[in-house]
Design a protein around this motif. Structure first.
Motif, PDB file in Angstrom:
ATOM      1  N   ARG A 519     -53.344   2.867 109.340  1.00 42.59           N
ATOM      2  CA  ARG A 519     -53.860   2.561 108.002  1.00 42.59           C
ATOM      3  C   ARG A 519     -55.385   2.669 107.974  1.00 42.59           C
ATOM      4  NH1 ARG A 519     -51.329  -2.865 105.805  1.00 42.59           N
ATOM      5  NH2 ARG A 519     -52.437  -2.220 103.909  1.00 42.59           N
ATOM      6  N   ASP A 537     -59.147  -3.805 103.055  1.00 46.43           N
ATOM      7  CA  ASP A 537     -57.819  -3.605 102.474  1.00 46.43           C
ATOM      8  C   ASP A 537     -56.697  -3.843 103.477  1.00 46.43           C
ATOM      9  OD1 ASP A 537     -58.906  -3.040 100.060  1.00 46.43           O
ATOM     10  OD2 ASP A 537     -58.588  -0.876 100.133  1.00 46.43           O
ATOM     11  N   VAL A 538     -57.015  -3.762 104.769  1.00 46.04           N
ATOM     12  CA  VAL A 538     -55.959  -3.965 105.766  1.00 46.04           C
ATOM     13  C   VAL A 538     -56.255  -5.198 106.624  1.00 46.04           C
ATOM     14  CG1 VAL A 538     -55.313  -1.541 105.861  1.00 46.04           C
ATOM     15  CG2 VAL A 538     -57.064  -2.396 107.412  1.00 46.04           C
ATOM     16  N   HIS A 541     -53.321  -7.163 107.859  1.00 48.13           N
ATOM     17  CA  HIS A 541     -52.583  -6.414 108.880  1.00 48.13           C
ATOM     18  C   HIS A 541     -53.331  -6.456 110.225  1.00 48.13           C
ATOM     19  CE1 HIS A 541     -49.896  -2.638 109.601  1.00 48.13           C
ATOM     20  NE2 HIS A 541     -50.060  -3.329 110.708  1.00 48.13           N
TER      21      HIS A 541
ATOM     22  N   GLU B 587     -42.183 -13.702  99.201  1.00 46.85           N
ATOM     23  CA  GLU B 587     -42.697 -13.140 100.456  1.00 46.85           C
ATOM     24  C   GLU B 587     -42.536 -14.129 101.613  1.00 46.85           C
ATOM     25  OE1 GLU B 587     -46.947 -12.778 100.808  1.00 46.85           O
ATOM     26  OE2 GLU B 587     -46.804 -10.880 101.892  1.00 46.85           O
ATOM     27  N   LYS B 605     -41.328  -4.885 102.001  1.00 49.70           N
ATOM     28  CA  LYS B 605     -42.717  -4.477 102.295  1.00 49.70           C
ATOM     29  C   LYS B 605     -43.507  -4.296 101.001  1.00 49.70           C
ATOM     30  CE  LYS B 605     -41.465  -1.951 106.509  1.00 49.70           C
ATOM     31  NZ  LYS B 605     -41.349  -0.598 107.091  1.00 49.70           N
ATOM     32  N   ALA B 606     -42.818  -3.819  99.982  1.00 52.14           N
ATOM     33  CA  ALA B 606     -43.493  -3.621  98.696  1.00 52.14           C
ATOM     34  C   ALA B 606     -43.951  -4.952  98.105  1.00 52.14           C
ATOM     35  CB  ALA B 606     -42.557  -2.896  97.730  1.00 52.14           C
ATOM     36  N   THR B 608     -45.178  -7.448  99.783  1.00 54.20           N
ATOM     37  CA  THR B 608     -46.470  -7.738 100.417  1.00 54.20           C
ATOM     38  C   THR B 608     -47.588  -6.894  99.801  1.00 54.20           C
ATOM     39  OG1 THR B 608     -45.434  -8.443 102.474  1.00 54.20           O
ATOM     40  CG2 THR B 608     -47.712  -7.670 102.621  1.00 54.20           C
ATOM     41  N   SER B 609     -47.312  -5.621  99.560  1.00 49.98           N
ATOM     42  CA  SER B 609     -48.316  -4.772  98.907  1.00 49.98           C
ATOM     43  C   SER B 609     -48.629  -5.278  97.512  1.00 49.98           C
ATOM     44  CB  SER B 609     -47.809  -3.334  98.789  1.00 49.98           C
ATOM     45  OG  SER B 609     -47.556  -2.809 100.048  1.00 49.98           O
ATOM     46  N   ALA B 610     -47.604  -5.699  96.798  1.00 49.93           N
ATOM     47  CA  ALA B 610     -47.812  -6.179  95.429  1.00 49.93           C
ATOM     48  C   ALA B 610     -48.668  -7.448  95.433  1.00 49.93           C
ATOM     49  CB  ALA B 610     -46.474  -6.437  94.758  1.00 49.93           C
ATOM     50  N   ASN B 612     -50.957  -8.239  97.659  1.00 52.00           N
ATOM     51  CA  ASN B 612     -52.339  -7.832  97.914  1.00 52.00           C
ATOM     52  C   ASN B 612     -52.970  -7.193  96.678  1.00 52.00           C
ATOM     53  OD1 ASN B 612     -52.153  -8.851 100.447  1.00 52.00           O
ATOM     54  ND2 ASN B 612     -52.239  -6.897 101.533  1.00 52.00           N
ATOM     55  N   GLY B 613     -52.163  -6.471  95.931  1.00 56.15           N
ATOM     56  CA  GLY B 613     -52.659  -5.886  94.685  1.00 56.15           C
ATOM     57  C   GLY B 613     -53.046  -6.960  93.676  1.00 56.15           C
TER      58      GLY B 613
END
Lengths: 684, 684
Positions: A519, A537-538, A541, B587, B605-606, B608-610, B612-613
């Protein structure tokens, strides 16, 4: 077949203690024999001034025992034994934690800086007095404005060849030294960290030995001393603030092992790169971080001992058909609180012991092995974070597990909690330390980030030595054998197979690390991205690479400890406890394992069942496990531990008398008491 | 399309405050206007005796304001407004928490017991004095041996028709009243809970109003008063211990609303079943539990405000090419700490507001609706647990987020942490409260447990009113519409679809509940199993039914609050925050959702991305969100909040001066500062 499949048999706690005591067993035994006095126990209800006075007195008593010189050179009566000195601090942490911290400041930080950053002339002039507590001092690094990023300190120390002196100056309040132990009341000198300026050039952070008070205890001219006032805990430590208004510091007070200023102002150093020099200087001070992790471990063990012993005696809620109420350690949810924490305390202890040993060997080696030193720092950072967060969570849990009694000072838990709270912050904020660990791990992937170099100064982790990814730690051969022996498909392997458990931890670390590197590379490949955003952003992670790494290091240390346990019964018990550590860690992160196909849904549920099964097996050994910590009764100082048992016996006798007098079936049964069965739960 | 898909626009925090203030907005506004005085703020570094003296004085000041009578009958100058009285306590919790607790003891517990368990003669004789703080008293329920299972108290109170008096007696130390507020110093009377015995028969726990000290403050004959001594916090509250050595209590001092003893000793009660009678008595005291939950919420908001405002000013670690260091709220992992906690605080606030309103209506109704009363108790128990655990975790997190400064008393967080710690224990241990909630939920399944009846006394949950499973709470119609509107397969639905989020919460609760019921039935069907083991083996699962239930109740309250928000910009922001609450909850438990096929690995996983968004979108609104709490500056009392900003400005100016003088690119750039990029992280 693994060793954990066997049935448990009675265990002599002394056999557990032998394994726990490890390489510095003699230091631990000595502390148990000699430091169990009442005077080292915490005192409640004091004013801040009383607490400081008492702790200063104890510090001098401690110096008189000679224990505090273990880590210093033999020339000054010491034993040059870094491991012993760290273990000694760890044992002090069973007593009043203000004393442990004050001792850490005096001998670990202040004395350690003079020893390791200073040179012969500093040693000759000051070390003996420091060891004997005739000269009390401060470690003045942190500033109000810079606690984590200490490379950016704003205090300056400017050399003037005309007078051959340095000018130490605090330009504004953010540059004020803050939270400095020994500053508010006792310190006569301070090791002050500041930006070195000479010949118009800045050379980064260096340290000076600076007198701050006169013999009478008054601040010296130009030195302003403030008091940090009441704190959440550790009120026996006199934390304060130091500001310097153009204070003149003699030329020879620069601690000049790593950087020298000639009389004419010329700067020299054997380490050219400023950042590397700075981290080398910091690296010598790794003992402090190791000590904090170990001390957090001691406080946690004490809290677990209190909660476990109380839980073995305390009863609450009646079971149908029983005369007496249920012992709260018999409740599944109480076991769910205490036993995984106990398993983790054992695990962290073994990892900490291994860390101390590594530190001792690395620092005692004739040649500086820079790779080993960096590895040591990373390990110290990671285990400090793991130990101190475990302490905060576990002591809180223990407080709640003791109900209202846990909130009373007389039962010790409030002080353990308040005093250790700041351990997650001092000697490095835990989140920052995880980033340090992650940085070390990602170094192995630096080739992936080649593109970052094209941004000019962005020399991503380039100054750090490459670390082999996933290098196994303790008992390498054993662990390799266990992992390699895991047969074919995961689904067919027992959850109690040690090799499978190890493989799960390894696999998770490797995948997380590769994912983070990918990433970062992807983010960096887009030239429109700001460098900060690429990392930010990561960031979550990246931090996970550190936690998964630490988890593995800790499990491997536990596996190695089980392997070296001689007594068969103790070995079987530790193996079972190791299963519990491994499976509760996997259970807590089963979201990840499921997301990444490492667990099927059915197997994930089986992990939870297996954990509950282990709790049932380990329940009879809870008290054995805390007995293994070998904490002398004189150190426990929690009234509930000694009072609850006799109280329960008196109550049982009275209940029996009432039953006999009233001809009733059970004194605790009200007519429909079983209607509230579902409320059965541990508390107060 | 849901309301959360829209772009955020600037929000006036006052619009958020309007939604938060709710039904008792006038009480909140009045408290902000009138109680913001310095004297209500906490004081640090006092001795315990000084703290107690000060808080007793403030208690009297508070009585003089008239605010404390809100919940009492109009006949005594009150307003019969239970909701206002609870809200008033919640607002007090922004000041010194010892005062909040002392007020809760005096007017909520002691006064409340006299009001709700006593009858006319008790009201006439004592209520006015209690309201005016001319008579200070204790609520003496908990004993050293029984904190959670108070039905099993061992203190006895035996009626003697010959003298027409009761004999109150403490048979042994386990029966000693413990942790009793107002006992160690101020209390003149106590409501004492004990087993009522008359005509040789025991009738379970009842309460008496018992004088414990004379006018001069000396213990009355037969009364032994002890001091619980220093505590982790709340040291302005004089917690103590009471023992009674055959103390004579006049006949008319029995608080006899629910159970009466005639002069000849005959016992009568309108509630025949002893357990039901006991729980009915306890049920009237639900205000205490509601107040603790609300107060925990206030303390948490204050901690979040301190950490958020500090994080908006504090800078640490340089970004490449920037003159100034990075504001720590800009770090992803710092947002990961603060924003989900903020979202949960909003969510819990709305659920708490709904609970207060329900309590007010149920207690104010002319007819007693037993089902509604039980539902209220369950909700109060669940939200007390959720609010207080959230407080413990969040205040700890806020302390760490402020680094070393967070450990100093002057920055308020230590007191917030220490004072609220016991909230997870008092008014009911949280774990026990979860069992209570679970019991209520499982009542709907009692038919499944029919087989348990064959074990004789095991009347599983039989005395409780059946509750409709999964009855929706707030805004029923709205929620049904949202859930029903979710199209087909989950995979195709946006993670930000409110209906999908609600369905996930509902589905998890339902499945968990059915699973627990099935396991209990299965265990019970085997006659070889002990009843205790049947429950204990699934205790963790049973507790999960409670937590999943509470999560849903809280989400529904948040959804309802968003719906009733009038201002479009505020509504959009709250909707986004509601997404964050929903998705971080999912989550955190994604292991379960994956195990049960409710999330695919990719969708998990989405999530977790959401999250962070959402953090990125909400970052600019962090300060708006804490401003919405409308905590007057006079209540914040944390020096870092006011001092850090000006310090940063002075440092920036000095850095610019140095840069100009040295002709350097950046004052914060050392030659290779960017080599440590990965260490960028928030701290101290």
């Amino acid at each position: 077949m693994t060793s954990t499949q066997q049935h448990l048999t009675p265990v002599d706690p002394a056999r557990l203690t032998e394994v726990l005591d490890g390489r510095w067993a003699h230091v631990r035994r000595d502390a148990r024999d000699q430091l169990g006095e009442q005077k080292y126990a915490p005192v409640y209800g004091e004013t801040g001034a009383e607490a400081r006075e008492r702790i200063t007195g104890l510090l001098k008593d401690l110096a008189a025992t000679g224990r505090t010189r273990l880590g210093f050179p033999k020339a000054y009566g010491g034993e040059d034994d870094a491991g012993a000195s760290v273990t000694s601090i760890e044992m002090l942490a069973f007593g009043d934690l203000s004393l442990m911290v004050k001792a850490g400041v005096q001998w670990g930080l202040f004395g350690g800086a003079v020893q390791l950053l200073g040179t012969e002339r500093h040693h000759e002039a000051y070390l003996q007095k420091i060891i004997d507590a005739d000269l009390l001092g401060c470690f003045a690094m942190t500033e109000t404005g810079h606690g984590s990023d200490v490379q950016q300190l704003r205090t300056t120390c400017t050399y003037d060849p005309a007078t051959q002196t340095f000018d130490l100056h605090t330009p504004h309040e953010s540059a004020r030294k803050d939270y400095i132990g020994n500053a508010a009341k006792d310190g006569r000198m301070a090791v002050v960290f500041a930006q070195l300026v000479t010949q118009g050039q800045r050379h980064g952070v260096h340290a000076w030995l600076v007198p701050i008070r006169d013999e009478a205890g008054n601040p010296l001219p130009g030195v302003t001393i403030g008091d940090d006032g009441p704190k959440a805990g550790l009120n026996g430590v006199d934390n304060g603030r130091l500001s310097f208004d153009h204070v003149t510091v003699p030329h020879d007070m620069l601690l000049d092992r790593y950087g020298q200023v000639a009389e004419d102002g010329a700067y020299t150093s054997s380490i050219e790169n400023e950042t590397r020099r700075f981290f080398t200087m910091l690296g010598t001070l790794v003992r402090g971080r190791v000590s904090v992790g170990g001390s957090a471990g001691s406080a946690t063990k004490l809290a677990l001992q209190i909660a476990t012993r109380y839980g073995d005696q305390r009863r609450q809620f009646a079971a149908p058909g029983e005369d007496r109420e249920i012992v709260i350690n018999d409740y599944l949810v109480h076991q769910r609180k205490l036993l995984p924490a106990l398993a983790k305390s054992y695990a962290l202890h073994f990892a900490q012991e291994e860390l101390t040993s590594t530190m001792h060997d690395v620092q005692g080696a004739d040649d500086v092995d820079e790779a080993a030193q960096r590895e040591l720092e990373s390990r110290a950072a990671g285990l400090k974070a793991a130990n101190t967060w475990h302490a905060t969570q576990t002591i809180q849990m223990a407080r709640e597990a003791c109900g209202g009694a846990g909130y009373l000072a007389e039962n010790r838990l409030p002080a353990l909690k308040a005093d250790t709270d700041v351990f997650t912050t001092f000697e490095g904020d835990n989140t920052v330390l995880l980033q340090l660990v992650a940085k070390g791990l990602l170094t192995g992937y630096q080739d992936s980030f080649g593109s970052l170099d094209s941004w000019g100064k962005a020399q991503f982790v380039a100054d750090l030595v490459k670390e082999t990814v996933l290098e196994r730690t303790a008992a390498r051969g054993l662990i390799a054998r266990l992992v390699d022996a895991v047969p074919g498909r995961d689904e067919e392997v027992s959850l109690l197979d040690r090799g499978w458990q190890l493989r799960m931890f390894e696999d998770r670390e490797k995948h997380t690390l590769e994912g983070a590197a990918n990433r970062l590379r992807k983010g960096a490949s887009n030239k429109d991205n700001k460098l900060f955003d690429v990392f930010n952003d990561v960031q979550d992670h990246v931090l996970r690479t550190a936690t998964t790494h630490i988890d593995r290091v800790v499990l491997e240390a536990f596996v190695a400890a089980v392997d070296r346990t001689a007594d068969p019964a103790a070995k079987a018990l530790l193996a079972k406890l190791c299963d519990l550590y491994a499976l509760t860690t996997i259970e807590a992160d089963r979201g990840w394992f499921l997301e990444h196909g490492r667990l099927t849904p059915a197997r994930s549920k089986a992990v939870t069942s297996a954990v509950n099964g282990l709790l049932k097996e380990l329940r009879p050994y809870m008290s054995t496990l805390v007995d293994g910590f070998a904490i002398p009764d004189a150190w426990v100082q929690a009234r509930i531990v000694s009072e609850e048992g006799p109280r329960q016996e008196v109550m049982a006798a009275e209940d029996a008398r009432v039953r006999a007098a009233h001809g009733e079936g059970s004194a605790v049964d009200t007519p429909d008491a079983t209607a509230v069965d579902l409320e059965m739960a541990p508390a107060q």
